[in-house]
Design an enzyme around this catalytic site. Structure first.
Site, mmCIF file in Angstrom:
data_model
loop_
_atom_site.group_PDB
_atom_site.id
_atom_site.type_symbol
_atom_site.label_atom_id
_atom_site.label_comp_id
_atom_site.label_asym_id
_atom_site.label_seq_id
_atom_site.Cartn_x
_atom_site.Cartn_y
_atom_site.Cartn_z
ATOM 1 N N ASP A 1 4.195 3.157 10.252
ATOM 2 C CA ASP A 1 3.240 3.226 9.135
ATOM 3 C C ASP A 1 1.883 3.681 9.614
ATOM 4 O O ASP A 1 1.591 3.678 10.785
ATOM 5 C CB ASP A 1 3.027 1.818 8.570
ATOM 6 N N LYS B 1 1.711 5.886 3.982
ATOM 7 C CA LYS B 1 0.901 6.594 3.012
ATOM 8 C C LYS B 1 -0.111 7.438 3.769
ATOM 9 O O LYS B 1 -0.780 6.951 4.664
ATOM 10 C CB LYS B 1 0.162 5.583 2.126
ATOM 11 N N MET C 1 -5.585 -6.045 1.257
ATOM 12 C CA MET C 1 -5.487 -4.925 0.315
ATOM 13 C C MET C 1 -6.506 -4.999 -0.816
ATOM 14 O O MET C 1 -6.219 -4.617 -1.952
ATOM 15 C CB MET C 1 -4.058 -4.835 -0.268
HETATM 16 N N1 SAH Z 1 1.804 -6.526 7.568
HETATM 17 C C1 SAH Z 1 0.355 -6.421 7.683
HETATM 18 C C2 SAH Z 1 -0.337 -6.296 6.352
HETATM 19 C C3 SAH Z 1 -0.007 -5.055 5.612
HETATM 20 S S1 SAH Z 1 -0.882 -4.927 4.088
HETATM 21 C C4 SAH Z 1 -0.172 -7.620 8.466
HETATM 22 O O1 SAH Z 1 0.564 -8.578 8.706
HETATM 23 O O2 SAH Z 1 -1.323 -7.596 8.869
HETATM 24 C C5 SAH Z 1 -2.239 -3.904 4.537
HETATM 25 C C6 SAH Z 1 -3.526 -4.708 4.526
HETATM 26 O O3 SAH Z 1 -3.647 -5.460 5.706
HETATM 27 C C7 SAH Z 1 -4.769 -3.855 4.501
HETATM 28 O O4 SAH Z 1 -5.077 -3.432 3.170
HETATM 29 C C8 SAH Z 1 -5.814 -4.810 5.012
HETATM 30 O O5 SAH Z 1 -6.200 -5.708 4.019
HETATM 31 C C9 SAH Z 1 -5.010 -5.586 6.034
HETATM 32 N N2 SAH Z 1 -5.199 -5.080 7.393
HETATM 33 C C10 SAH Z 1 -4.270 -4.538 8.205
HETATM 34 N N3 SAH Z 1 -4.796 -4.227 9.403
HETATM 35 C C11 SAH Z 1 -6.096 -4.582 9.362
HETATM 36 C C12 SAH Z 1 -7.171 -4.543 10.287
HETATM 37 N N4 SAH Z 1 -7.001 -4.045 11.521
HETATM 38 N N5 SAH Z 1 -8.368 -5.000 9.908
HETATM 39 C C13 SAH Z 1 -8.546 -5.526 8.674
HETATM 40 N N6 SAH Z 1 -7.566 -5.590 7.759
HETATM 41 C C14 SAH Z 1 -6.352 -5.141 8.088
#
Ligand code: SAH
Length: 498
Positions: A31, A53, A172
């Site tokens: 991803d 995306k 998100m």
């Molecule tokens: N599976 C992922 C989440 C996926 S949803 C997890 O466990 O972290 C995607 C959301 O995760 C983004 O919109 C944001 O809100 C958050 N996110 C992912 N990586 C991030 C990062 N490095 N810093 C801040 N938010 C993050």
């Protein structure tokens, strides 16, 4: 088939299991939120499929991703589905696991550090804290179908979230910060509750703003915060300032290519990574130990070792004939520099002679007062003749023992392309220069790439190939290379190019 969490971005936060599977995979589906470095360990011939995306564009439809996974797995391939954070936290990993089960494909789930914990930790925000918060809720800010909970239509459930007795972490929510904050307040959450927004946590672009529920969306807007980000509401958010721990990262956002042999690259690579650089490993050479017979060493007054490789090769060849460190007993041991002395010390032998500057000329000087009738020089098959020539000139009987050779190593196209356009490329020997440029030909380094050389010999080889080192280390070792690169980056601080 493996569903693997890549963590929040910093490649150092990948699990050991995740790294091992990435290295073994035939196919990797990944991803957008998977950190750039996470794929570095993939096999050169692995099939890498982007299924996320792109910008604001369309995602690869979930069904197609699932079909691809199933098809590759049924083909007998080792397939890794790599997802940002944890695969089961807003990652649709559960859906993919169900699709695999339905297709009869066996799978393993490798958890990852979820952003709601990892990105916040890098911002100095503990999600729970004794006396401040005894519970944490991970919340998707998305309404509607795909990521929503029960009673889909009415998610987010503001009345319930407003009364949740603990930390709220919104995923998100980049486009809805104002709406989240005002909805919580409207349903009874205190206006002055501490809040923070953490953007790109654990990544070079990490930034944090703090405020209260009433002010946070304005603060984030003023700082131009964008996805990926997390909104955290709760008393723990107020610790962000006090507990901020991330050291300044002077190389943040810069890409640095390392061309030395993979076996030697890690010390340089990890130092650069700690400084915030994104490191591209493009090893241009490999070393191979030769089947040399190490003679009896006691007849020599001095044994000279001219690189850490020579040390490891010497001990390997000694072991091959049933000997060990005691073979050096009674002989004076001279090394070329501190790095070689350290490699020797690891094997229980303290070097007697260590010149200040790690070059042959300095070793010659350091040996000037040492009486030498017979000397053995253990080194690479191809090397400069400065040391043997100088010792012969003073009347010593010199034996040269070639213990290893350096060979050009093919560089995977992906790493090569990234190295050629990196902000910096580092050369730590003449042989890496030659092999790297040969591997790249007919392409050459991008005009904006700064070339860092470890010293005059390496710079001369660059010049022979029509390239000029922009930066030459003052100290001709790894620390010197890092120092020179840092000084150059600081002096050019219009900021990184990306
Ligand atoms: N599976 C992922 C989440 C996926 S949803 C997890 O466990 O972290 C995607 C959301 O995760 C983004 O919109 C944001 O809100 C958050 N996110 C992912 N990586 C991030 C990062 N490095 N810093 C801040 N938010 C993050």
């Amino acid at each position: 088939m493996y569903l693997v969490g890549a963590g929040p971005g910093d490649p150092g936060l990948l699990t050991a299991r995740g790294l091992a599977l990435i290295a073994a995979a035939d196919v990797i589906l990944y991803d957008r939120l998977v950190g750039e470095g996470a794929l570095d360990g993939a096999r050169a011939d692995a099939e890498l499929l982007f299924v996320g995306k792109q910008g604001g564009g369309d995602a690869v439809p979930q069904e197609l991703t699932e079909q691809l996974m199933v098809a590759r797995a049924l083909d007998g391939k080792t397939v890794v589905r790599l997802k940002g954070g944890d695969p089961f936290v807003f990652g649709r990993g559960g859906e993919e696991a169900l699709a695999l089960r339905a297709a009869g494909v066996e799978f393993e789930v490798v958890p990852g550090v979820t952003a709601g914990v990892g990105a916040l930790a890098y911002a100095g925000i503990p999600v729970t804290h004794r006396g401040l918060s005894s519970a944490v809720a991970f919340v998707t800010a998305q309404s509607g179908s795909e990521d929503a909970g029960p009673g889909s239509g009415s998610w987010p459930d503001w009345p319930a979230l407003a009364v949740f007795p603990g930390t709220l972490v919104f995923y998100m929510g980049a486009a809805r910060l104002a709406e989240i904050a005002s909805s919580l307040i409207a349903h009874g959450r205190a206006q002055d509750e501490p809040a923070a927004v953490v953007q790109a946590g654990t990544l070079p672009a990490q930034r944090t703003v703090t405020g209260t529920l009433a002010t946070i969306s304005r603060e984030a807007e003023r700082a131009e915060m964008g996805a990926p980000l997390l909104l955290v509401a709760g008393a723990v958010a107020s610790l962000a300032g006090e507990l901020s721990w991330l050291p300044p990262r002077p190389l943040a956002g810069r890409t640095v290519a390392v061309t030395r042999a993979r076996a030697q690259a890690s010390a340089l690579a990890s130092r650069l990574e700690l400084l915030g650089a994104h490191v591209v490993q493009a090893p241009a050479i490999a070393t191979r130990v030769l089947e040399a017979d190490v003679p009896e060493l006691t007849p020599y007054d001095v044994v000279c070792l001219t690189s850490p490789n020579a040390v490891s090769a010497l001990f390997e060849r000694l072991a091959a004939s049933g000997r060990d460190a005691r073979a050096l007993a009674g002989t004076l041991v001279a090394v070329i520099g501190a790095g070689t002395a350290a490699a020797l010390a690891e094997r229980g032998v303290l070097a007697d002679v260590v010149p200040e500057r790690p070059i042959a000329e300095s070793l010659v000087e350091a040996l000037a007062e040492v009486p030498i009738a017979r000397v053995l020089i253990a080194r690479a098959s191809r090397a400069r003749e400065v040391l043997p020539d100088a010792l012969r000139a003073r009347g010593a009987e010199v034996d040269v023992l070639a213990l290893y050779e350096t060979l050009p190593e093919p560089i995977a196209e992906r790493e090569l392309a990234r190295a050629l356009s990196a902000d910096y490329v580092t050369f730590t020997s003449s042989s890496t220069v030659a092999s790297f440029l040969d591997a790249a030909a007919p392409r050459t380094l991008s005009r904006t790439t700064r070339i860092v050389s470890i010293g005059p010999a390496t710079s001369a080889t660059l010049a022979e190939r029509g390239l000029q080192a922009h930066v030459e280390a003052v100290r001709h070792d790894i620390d010197g290379v890092v120092d020179a690169l840092l000084a150059d980056a600081a002096s050019r601080d219009g900021g990184p190019r990306r």
